[in-house]
Design an enzyme around this catalytic site. Sequence first.
Site, PDB file in Angstrom:
ATOM      1  N   TYR A 146       0.854  -1.187   0.000  1.00 43.65           N
ATOM      2  CA  TYR A 146       0.000   0.000   0.000  1.00 43.65           C
ATOM      3  C   TYR A 146       0.889   1.236   0.000  1.00 43.65           C
ATOM      4  CZ  TYR A 146      -3.355   3.530   1.724  1.00 43.65           C
ATOM      5  OH  TYR A 146      -4.133   4.652   1.874  1.00 43.65           O
ATOM      6  N   ASP A 241       9.316   2.824  -0.980  1.00 45.37           N
ATOM      7  CA  ASP A 241       8.334   3.479  -0.101  1.00 45.37           C
ATOM      8  C   ASP A 241       8.716   3.122   1.334  1.00 45.37           C
ATOM      9  OD1 ASP A 241       4.681   3.525   0.177  1.00 45.37           O
ATOM     10  OD2 ASP A 241       6.280   4.207   1.511  1.00 45.37           O
ATOM     11  N   LYS A 269       5.341   9.313   8.416  1.00 51.54           N
ATOM     12  CA  LYS A 269       5.226   8.811   9.795  1.00 51.54           C
ATOM     13  C   LYS A 269       6.319   9.353  10.721  1.00 51.54           C
ATOM     14  CE  LYS A 269       2.808   4.735   8.033  1.00 51.54           C
ATOM     15  NZ  LYS A 269       1.426   4.773   8.505  1.00 51.54           N
TER      16      LYS A 269
HETATM   17  P1  KE4 Z   1      -0.652   8.358   4.423  1.00 56.95           P
HETATM   18  O1  KE4 Z   1      -1.185   8.994   3.165  1.00 56.95           O
HETATM   19  O2  KE4 Z   1      -1.713   7.567   5.154  1.00 56.95           O
HETATM   20  O3  KE4 Z   1       0.086   9.347   5.324  1.00 56.95           O
HETATM   21  O4  KE4 Z   1       0.500   7.311   4.001  1.00 56.95           O
HETATM   22  C1  KE4 Z   1       0.164   6.315   3.081  1.00 56.95           C
HETATM   23  C2  KE4 Z   1       1.164   5.181   3.190  1.00 56.95           C
HETATM   24  C3  KE4 Z   1       2.166   5.090   2.255  1.00 56.95           C
HETATM   25  N1  KE4 Z   1       3.082   4.089   2.287  1.00 56.95           N
HETATM   26  C4  KE4 Z   1       3.041   3.141   3.262  1.00 56.95           C
HETATM   27  C5  KE4 Z   1       4.055   2.045   3.268  1.00 56.95           C
HETATM   28  C6  KE4 Z   1       2.036   3.198   4.261  1.00 56.95           C
HETATM   29  O5  KE4 Z   1       2.000   2.245   5.226  1.00 56.95           O
HETATM   30  C7  KE4 Z   1       1.088   4.240   4.241  1.00 56.95           C
HETATM   31  C8  KE4 Z   1      -0.015   4.347   5.269  1.00 56.95           C
HETATM   32  N2  KE4 Z   1      -0.067   3.310   6.244  1.00 56.95           N
HETATM   33  C9  KE4 Z   1      -1.355   3.052   6.836  1.00 56.95           C
HETATM   34  C10 KE4 Z   1      -1.190   1.834   7.749  1.00 56.95           C
HETATM   35  N3  KE4 Z   1      -1.346   0.629   7.052  1.00 56.95           N
HETATM   36  C11 KE4 Z   1      -1.876   4.238   7.572  1.00 56.95           C
HETATM   37  C12 KE4 Z   1      -3.113   3.971   8.401  1.00 56.95           C
HETATM   38  C13 KE4 Z   1      -4.354   4.513   7.742  1.00 56.95           C
HETATM   39  O6  KE4 Z   1      -4.533   4.309   6.523  1.00 56.95           O
HETATM   40  O7  KE4 Z   1      -5.143   5.133   8.484  1.00 56.95           O
END
Ligand code: KE4
Length: 432
Positions: A146, A241, A269
Amino acid sequence: MSYRAKSERAFEAARQFLVGGVNSPVRAYQAVGGVPPVIASGRGCRIQDVDGNEYIDWVGSWGPLIVGHRHPDVVAALRQVIEERGVSFGAPTELETELASRVVEAVPSIERIRFVNSGTEATMSAIRLARGATGRDAILKFEGCYHGHSDGLLVEAGSGAATLGHPNSPGVPEAISALTAVLPYNDLERVREFGEQHGERIAAILVEPVAGNMGLVLPEPGYLEGLRECCDRWGSLLVFDEVMTGFRVARGGAQERWGVRPDLTVLGKIVGGGLPVAAYGGPATLMDQISPAGPIYQAGTLSGNPLGMAAGCATLDLVARPGFYEGLEETGRAFEEGLREAAASNGVPVQVNRAGAMLGLFFSKDPVKDFSRSAATDDAAFRTFFHSMLEQGVYLPPSRFETFFLSSVHGPDDIEATVRAADVAFGRCRAS
Ligand code: KE4
């Protein structure tokens, strides 16, 4: 009366105004059922809900809080900005340079960086840069990884040979998803075969160097090196990523731990210490193609926001302290061994995957190396385990496709209490 009566009322009130009662879907507990605790506060590795129940927190805001909730250094840095500077200017500030220099120092493949406000925005921008720099349109990603919710990445594996993607969400045009190829994670042979036919059309291979969104799946030996070779052969860019792994699996991220150098790195993060900060970076020859230095456009009103920069600087200063990652490794090892022993003593087959301070638990007797294996694990067992742990005051990510996040403030007592609760929870799984 339920021990979560106030949460239930508060969540009902939230649902009146907020879609599904949340601002991000996973928080709604649809994958595990039940009403999510509405959180009132946190300190260190523990959080409290509005009913006053306390939990040991293994989510840590999905990864950012590697030094725990309200670390004194982070709070002090935020207070200084609020009381002495101001929360936003939309103009150059020295804090942005402060955080950028810390990232560049920690991640050798990054020479130039751009801060944005979410991991989604960072990966979306990195892909635009890869396309602009190579003049190619297609990208390759992997099933179960993701990278945020930009249109071109809400794509699932195409049918068989084509491997070009189809949308996995309404609202994503076929024309967009057709530019994203999707292959199974950890299968280098498939990437090589794909490259023979499509390699020269690929602007970038985008990968989570440690997959944290299908549960936790480690790269097979040689996998990341193989992706590097494919990119070199195809003339494509390798984009790591590291939104989740950055500053978590090592100070220099997975690229340091596995010794594979990407062309572009995406961070999020931890880099913002819990504030909305993400970034993408790489060699100046690539990054200086982004506006205003170059023609590829990308912008953002609150990018480089002083609060986020301050929290990020305080956090990166803490992770840079001698012994920080050795301490995390110690915690991770104790947690991993404790979970394994608790499962074994209850006769429950599990897989525990770990990379430094990120850990995954699968209810499966077979190793989990890709999304299809992860999807085949026992969901009912995970749900039973999850709810038993929650009732015992242990707060886990509410989905088997997520990752447990450890922090520097989880201590032996927290591990011991968690493992004790896991012993009971695995017993419930065996009974059911
Ligand atoms: P954000 O757009 O949510 O800040 O980041 C997206 C993203 C990009 N790349 C990786 C590897 C990620 O894990 C994420 C977001 N992680 C999720 C947890 N699986 C955030 C939790 C959520 O979607 O609320």
